[in-house]
Scaffold this active site. Structure first.
Site, PDB file in Angstrom:
ATOM      1  N   GLY A  69       0.810  -1.208   0.000  1.00 55.28           N
ATOM      2  CA  GLY A  69       0.000   0.000   0.000  1.00 55.28           C
ATOM      3  C   GLY A  69       0.851   1.269   0.000  1.00 55.28           C
ATOM      4  N   THR A 236      11.952  -8.023 -11.061  1.00 56.82           N
ATOM      5  CA  THR A 236      11.259  -9.282 -11.328  1.00 56.82           C
ATOM      6  C   THR A 236      10.044  -9.396 -10.404  1.00 56.82           C
ATOM      7  OG1 THR A 236      13.342 -10.262 -11.988  1.00 56.82           O
ATOM      8  CG2 THR A 236      11.577 -11.796 -11.405  1.00 56.82           C
ATOM      9  N   CYS A 323       2.130   2.437  13.137  1.00 56.23           N
ATOM     10  CA  CYS A 323       3.241   3.331  12.788  1.00 56.23           C
ATOM     11  C   CYS A 323       3.475   4.391  13.866  1.00 56.23           C
ATOM     12  CB  CYS A 323       2.963   4.029  11.476  1.00 56.23           C
ATOM     13  SG  CYS A 323       2.055   3.023  10.326  1.00 56.23           S
TER      14      CYS A 323
HETATM   15  C1  PLP Z   1      -1.639  -0.573   6.055  1.00 56.55           C
HETATM   16  C2  PLP Z   1      -1.981   0.662   5.336  1.00 56.55           C
HETATM   17  C3  PLP Z   1      -1.104   1.232   4.397  1.00 56.55           C
HETATM   18  C4  PLP Z   1       0.274   0.661   4.134  1.00 56.55           C
HETATM   19  O1  PLP Z   1       0.220  -0.538   3.424  1.00 56.55           O
HETATM   20  P1  PLP Z   1       1.544  -1.458   3.390  1.00 56.55           P
HETATM   21  O2  PLP Z   1       1.190  -2.561   2.438  1.00 56.55           O
HETATM   22  O3  PLP Z   1       1.740  -1.951   4.776  1.00 56.55           O
HETATM   23  O4  PLP Z   1       2.644  -0.616   2.882  1.00 56.55           O
HETATM   24  C5  PLP Z   1      -1.487   2.371   3.747  1.00 56.55           C
HETATM   25  N1  PLP Z   1      -2.691   2.946   3.981  1.00 56.55           N
HETATM   26  C6  PLP Z   1      -3.571   2.419   4.850  1.00 56.55           C
HETATM   27  C7  PLP Z   1      -4.892   3.080   5.059  1.00 56.55           C
HETATM   28  C8  PLP Z   1      -3.249   1.272   5.566  1.00 56.55           C
HETATM   29  O5  PLP Z   1      -4.097   0.778   6.451  1.00 56.55           O
END
Ligand code: PLP
Length: 396
Positions: A69, A236, A323
């Site tokens: 994400g 990759t 976080c």
């Molecule tokens: C967990 C999360 C992310 C980050 O995703 P990752 O795959 O852990 O990098 C970003 N935005 C929201 C709203 C999330 O809950």
């Protein structure tokens, strides 16, 4: 052990694990190789892309696989920013309660001369399309608003916001990481230009996600190298994770309604139980929230101590986002919805999954009640509230 931190990450489903293992065993070729072994991997890659597209209401060509994400958020925002800058448009609209993967990119862009408007969030945890419309300017190049908030679970009016953006010809990105696999989504019907998702939030593997971008948007490449992903993301492909993600998404979408109605019932019972604790309040709208999200603030409590004592009772929960934990700042999300500092420190997020049982819900209610009472009994801050030296923020 009761796992109630599904907003931080979910357990991989059996379907996803089986798909990952089968791919590692039988399909380990490089999708870019021309001999049969590579072509078999290439087919698995494109098959996963098509199956995901069917779940998301987009075309397969609109999906670019990323490491998760965070990367998808970065790529979407930087794409829109650089496209805008070429036309002299350097204004971006977002909200004060986005994930850090969005907020920190925006901070970086501010240093590069972009102007960012962060919309206030209503105390129910929702931003309106009207707010977005009022903030639009001639030089706005991007609106980025999350689909559902990761801390308080509130769901934003994405279709309406997208409609406003389309009418004004401004790109619209949504961080849908908490929503995909949990809420019905149709990329093409919701006026969305770019959408981020991450597999580990819907029982897929970690370290894999995707950016869905409407046909015609030239994505800015963050990782440069080979021509994988149409030259928009070199390296990759992580094929086992990609097929695992596709399996997890298909399963989540197949069972979406059934899971949502079951989880909503359990969520409402959990809210009802925790509502009995005096001087506590649910954060965010009661109705317009993710089926699995419960988030409360309790006066006279430190969120950290609450988590440690719940851990002793075998309950995995969270206070604020993963976080932010480890830092002593209160959650920017709770401050954005107007919670005062001293209350924002006493927050608890319980995020359930389709595997959560009614018995676990009752255990959580009892345990939180016990722990809150215990902590308040030894808190000098709470004593001040009881003796009237300090004013309560919440009603009993
Ligand atoms: C967990 C999360 C992310 C980050 O995703 P990752 O795959 O852990 O990098 C970003 N935005 C929201 C709203 C999330 O809950």
């Amino acid at each position: 052990m009761i796992y109630a931190d599904n907003a931080a990450t979910t357990k991989m489903s059996k379907a996803a694990m089986d798909a990952v293992c089968a791919c590692m065993k039988d399909c380990w070729g490089n999708p870019s190789s021309l001999y049969e072994h590579g072509q078999k991997a290439k087919e698995a890659l494109e098959d996963a892309r098509e199956r995901m597209a069917a779940c998301l209401g987009c075309s397969a060509r609109e999906i670019t696989f990323t490491s998760g994400g965070s990367e998808a958020d970065n790529q979407a925002i930087l794409t829109a920013a650089y496209l805008g800058a070429r036309k002299g448009k350097k204004h971006i609209i977002s909200t004060a309660f986005e994930h850090h993967a969005v907020l920190h990119v925006l901070e970086k862009l501010e240093k590069e001369g972009f102007e960012v408007t962060l919309l206030d969030v209503h105390q129910d945890g929702i931003v309106s399309a009207k707010q977005v419309e009022e903030a639009l300017r001639e030089d706005t190049c991007l609106v980025t608003v999350m689909y559902a908030n990761n801390e308080i679970g509130t769901i934003q009016p994405i279709t309406e916001i997208g409609e406003v953006c389309r009418r004004h010809n401004v790109l619209f990105h949504t961080d849908a990481v908490q929503a995909v696999g949990h809420l019905p989504i149709s990329f093409k019907d919701q006026n969305i230009d770019m959408l981020s998702l991450s597999a580990h939030k819907f029982h897929g593997p970690k370290g894999i996600g995707a950016l869905v971008a409407r046909k015609g948007i030239r994505l800015e490449s963050l990782i440069n190298g080979g021509a994988q992903e149409r030259g928009k993301r070199a390296g990759t492909e992580n094929l086992p994770a990609i097929v695992g993600m596709a399996a997890a998404l298909e399963e989540a979408c197949r069972n979406l309604e059934e899971n949502a109605s079951r989880m909503t019932r359990l969520r409402n019972r959990l809210i009802e139980g925790l509502d009995e604790i005096p001087y506590g309040e649910l954060n965010g709208s009661r109705e317009t929230r993710l089926p699995g999200n419960v988030n409360f603030c309790f006066e006279g409590i430190e969120g950290e101590s609450l988590l440690l004592l719940l851990d002793d009772k075998g309950i995995c929960a969270s206070s604020g986002s993963a976080c932010t934990s480890g830092s002593l700042d209160p959650s920017h999300v709770l401050l954005a919805i107007g919670r005062p500092h001293e209350v924002a420190h006493g927050s608890l997020r319980l995020s359930i999954s389709e595997e959560t049982t009614p018995e676990e819900i009752e255990t959580m209610i009892l345990s939180v009640k016990e722990v809150v009472t215990y902590l308040r009994n030894m808190s000098p801050f709470w004593r001040d509230l009881v003796t009237g030296k300090r004013q309560h923020v919440f009603q009993q």
